[in-house]
Motif scaffolding. Sequence first.
Motif, PDB file in Angstrom:
ATOM      1  N   PRO A  39       0.915  -1.282   0.223  1.00  0.00           N
ATOM      2  CA  PRO A  39       0.078  -0.003   0.105  1.00  0.00           C
ATOM      3  C   PRO A  39       0.804   1.368   0.026  1.00  0.00           C
ATOM      4  CG  PRO A  39       0.258  -0.915   2.404  1.00  0.00           C
ATOM      5  CD  PRO A  39       0.820  -1.772   1.303  1.00  0.00           C
ATOM      6  N   GLY A  40       0.047   2.325  -0.275  1.00  0.00           N
ATOM      7  CA  GLY A  40       0.899   3.679  -0.140  1.00  0.00           C
ATOM      8  C   GLY A  40       0.319   4.087   1.215  1.00  0.00           C
ATOM      9  N   LEU A  65       1.864  -1.202  -6.320  1.00  0.00           N
ATOM     10  CA  LEU A  65       1.141  -0.755  -5.212  1.00  0.00           C
ATOM     11  C   LEU A  65      -0.036  -1.519  -5.432  1.00  0.00           C
ATOM     12  CD1 LEU A  65       1.777   2.869  -6.041  1.00  0.00           C
ATOM     13  CD2 LEU A  65       2.039   1.946  -3.857  1.00  0.00           C
ATOM     14  N   THR A  66      -0.640  -1.845  -4.323  1.00  0.00           N
ATOM     15  CA  THR A  66      -2.118  -2.464  -4.367  1.00  0.00           C
ATOM     16  C   THR A  66      -3.499  -1.464  -4.975  1.00  0.00           C
ATOM     17  OG1 THR A  66      -2.568  -1.266  -1.965  1.00  0.00           O
ATOM     18  CG2 THR A  66      -1.613  -3.795  -2.028  1.00  0.00           C
ATOM     19  N   ASP A  67      -2.838   0.020  -4.897  1.00  0.00           N
ATOM     20  CA  ASP A  67      -3.716   0.842  -5.587  1.00  0.00           C
ATOM     21  C   ASP A  67      -2.971   2.332  -5.431  1.00  0.00           C
ATOM     22  OD1 ASP A  67      -3.898   1.015  -2.567  1.00  0.00           O
ATOM     23  OD2 ASP A  67      -5.127   2.953  -2.808  1.00  0.00           O
ATOM     24  N   GLU A  68      -3.551   3.122  -6.336  1.00  0.00           N
ATOM     25  CA  GLU A  68      -2.841   4.370  -6.646  1.00  0.00           C
ATOM     26  C   GLU A  68      -3.807   5.440  -7.035  1.00  0.00           C
ATOM     27  OE1 GLU A  68      -0.608   6.533  -6.280  1.00  0.00           O
ATOM     28  OE2 GLU A  68       0.841   6.318  -7.361  1.00  0.00           O
ATOM     29  N   ARG A  69      -3.607   6.769  -6.148  1.00  0.00           N
ATOM     30  CA  ARG A  69      -4.434   7.808  -6.885  1.00  0.00           C
ATOM     31  C   ARG A  69      -3.867   8.284  -8.328  1.00  0.00           C
ATOM     32  NH1 ARG A  69      -1.813   9.776  -1.328  1.00  0.00           N
ATOM     33  NH2 ARG A  69      -3.501   9.168   0.105  1.00  0.00           N
ATOM     34  N   TRP A  70      -5.023   8.672  -9.136  1.00  0.00           N
ATOM     35  CA  TRP A  70      -4.681   8.984 -10.241  1.00  0.00           C
ATOM     36  C   TRP A  70      -4.260  10.111 -10.523  1.00  0.00           C
ATOM     37  CZ3 TRP A  70      -4.138   5.362 -13.754  1.00  0.00           C
ATOM     38  CH2 TRP A  70      -4.058   5.645 -15.191  1.00  0.00           C
ATOM     39  N   ASP A  76       2.344  15.494  -4.854  1.00  0.00           N
ATOM     40  CA  ASP A  76       2.865  14.963  -3.293  1.00  0.00           C
ATOM     41  C   ASP A  76       1.697  13.902  -2.761  1.00  0.00           C
ATOM     42  OD1 ASP A  76       0.397  16.406  -3.027  1.00  0.00           O
ATOM     43  OD2 ASP A  76       1.685  17.966  -1.679  1.00  0.00           O
ATOM     44  N   ARG A  77       0.950  13.702  -3.660  1.00  0.00           N
ATOM     45  CA  ARG A  77      -0.260  12.662  -3.322  1.00  0.00           C
ATOM     46  C   ARG A  77      -0.058  11.206  -4.073  1.00  0.00           C
ATOM     47  NH1 ARG A  77      -4.270  13.320  -0.462  1.00  0.00           N
ATOM     48  NH2 ARG A  77      -5.816  11.934  -1.750  1.00  0.00           N
ATOM     49  N   SER A  78       1.202  11.045  -4.796  1.00  0.00           N
ATOM     50  CA  SER A  78       1.515  10.038  -5.851  1.00  0.00           C
ATOM     51  C   SER A  78       2.099   8.961  -4.713  1.00  0.00           C
ATOM     52  CB  SER A  78       2.496  10.276  -6.548  1.00  0.00           C
ATOM     53  OG  SER A  78       3.029   9.079  -7.297  1.00  0.00           O
ATOM     54  N   ASN A  79       1.535   7.811  -4.784  1.00  0.00           N
ATOM     55  CA  ASN A  79       1.875   6.632  -3.842  1.00  0.00           C
ATOM     56  C   ASN A  79       3.175   5.956  -4.551  1.00  0.00           C
ATOM     57  OD1 ASN A  79       0.347   6.783  -1.527  1.00  0.00           O
ATOM     58  ND2 ASN A  79      -1.279   5.731  -2.798  1.00  0.00           N
ATOM     59  N   THR A  80       3.244   6.318  -5.946  1.00  0.00           N
ATOM     60  CA  THR A  80       4.288   5.549  -6.882  1.00  0.00           C
ATOM     61  C   THR A  80       5.546   6.431  -6.138  1.00  0.00           C
ATOM     62  OG1 THR A  80       2.884   5.207  -8.550  1.00  0.00           O
ATOM     63  CG2 THR A  80       5.322   5.498  -8.950  1.00  0.00           C
ATOM     64  N   LEU A  83       6.832   5.184  -2.946  1.00  0.00           N
ATOM     65  CA  LEU A  83       7.393   3.773  -3.447  1.00  0.00           C
ATOM     66  C   LEU A  83       8.779   3.879  -3.818  1.00  0.00           C
ATOM     67  CD1 LEU A  83       6.127   1.097  -2.769  1.00  0.00           C
ATOM     68  CD2 LEU A  83       5.812   1.112  -5.235  1.00  0.00           C
ATOM     69  N   ARG A  84       9.114   4.802  -4.661  1.00  0.00           N
ATOM     70  CA  ARG A  84      10.468   5.125  -5.273  1.00  0.00           C
ATOM     71  C   ARG A  84      11.486   5.646  -4.212  1.00  0.00           C
ATOM     72  NH1 ARG A  84      10.905   4.372 -10.614  1.00  0.00           N
ATOM     73  NH2 ARG A  84       9.048   4.965 -12.131  1.00  0.00           N
ATOM     74  N   ARG A  85      10.672   6.680  -3.363  1.00  0.00           N
ATOM     75  CA  ARG A  85      11.660   7.144  -2.360  1.00  0.00           C
ATOM     76  C   ARG A  85      12.066   6.176  -1.181  1.00  0.00           C
ATOM     77  NH1 ARG A  85       7.940  11.242  -2.636  1.00  0.00           N
ATOM     78  NH2 ARG A  85       6.944  10.705  -0.417  1.00  0.00           N
TER      79      ARG A  85
END
Length: 223
Positions: A39-40, A65-70, A76-80, A83-85
């Motif tokens: 998850p994010g 990710l199990t899910d992502e915001r589009w 700053d709301r990107s879970n991707t 994940l990279r950080r």
Amino acid sequence: MELSEYPDSEMMMMRLADILAGQLKQALLANDRASLAVPGGTTPGPVFDNLCSVDLDWSRVDVMLTDERWVPESSDRSNTALLRRRLLVNRAAAARLIPLYADAATPEEKLEELAAGLEPCLPLSVVLLGMGTDMHTASIFPGADRLDHALNGDDLLVAMRAPGAPEPRITLSAKVLKDAFHRHIVIVGSQKRLALDDARELSAEEAPVSAFLKDCTVHWAET
């Protein structure tokens, strides 16, 4: 459902990282590749901090990710971006990221393309889920526009819009999440523990997380 309780969240995050790493290593012994869905959000960050330095053949691990915001990674709301950080660094930088976002105005425009990238990774080796106090997990929210499809449909990915979610979401479907070889849920705090207890008595439409509690380990610490 198996419930693992910990004295504090720091110990829980370290132990959970060890468990996930062990299950990935087992998967790599039996298969050419292993897959990990996470998850994010803020809760799993410390798990990532511990997991990223584990000595395993990350070049053979697919991470998603199990899910992502589009939203794009610049948001700053990107879970991707998270994940990279925090996960795809150190030794885990060698892992392959399976994207759940592509450049388009809506997730519907890219569902087929993203699902094609996901399909070779299935069934997932290990899944880590979070849970909100509203008892959602991944982006499968109570009251979401495609809740029944996400819970009961055959698609791999589902575009979702839900009350209180400021942008569209894309989520792994219940079918994909339930087919994983190992499933874990991580929660922190008394509110989420109460929500978990409530979810066990409710339907999946009322409490989507309840659809995933069978054959799952829930990891909980109060603080």
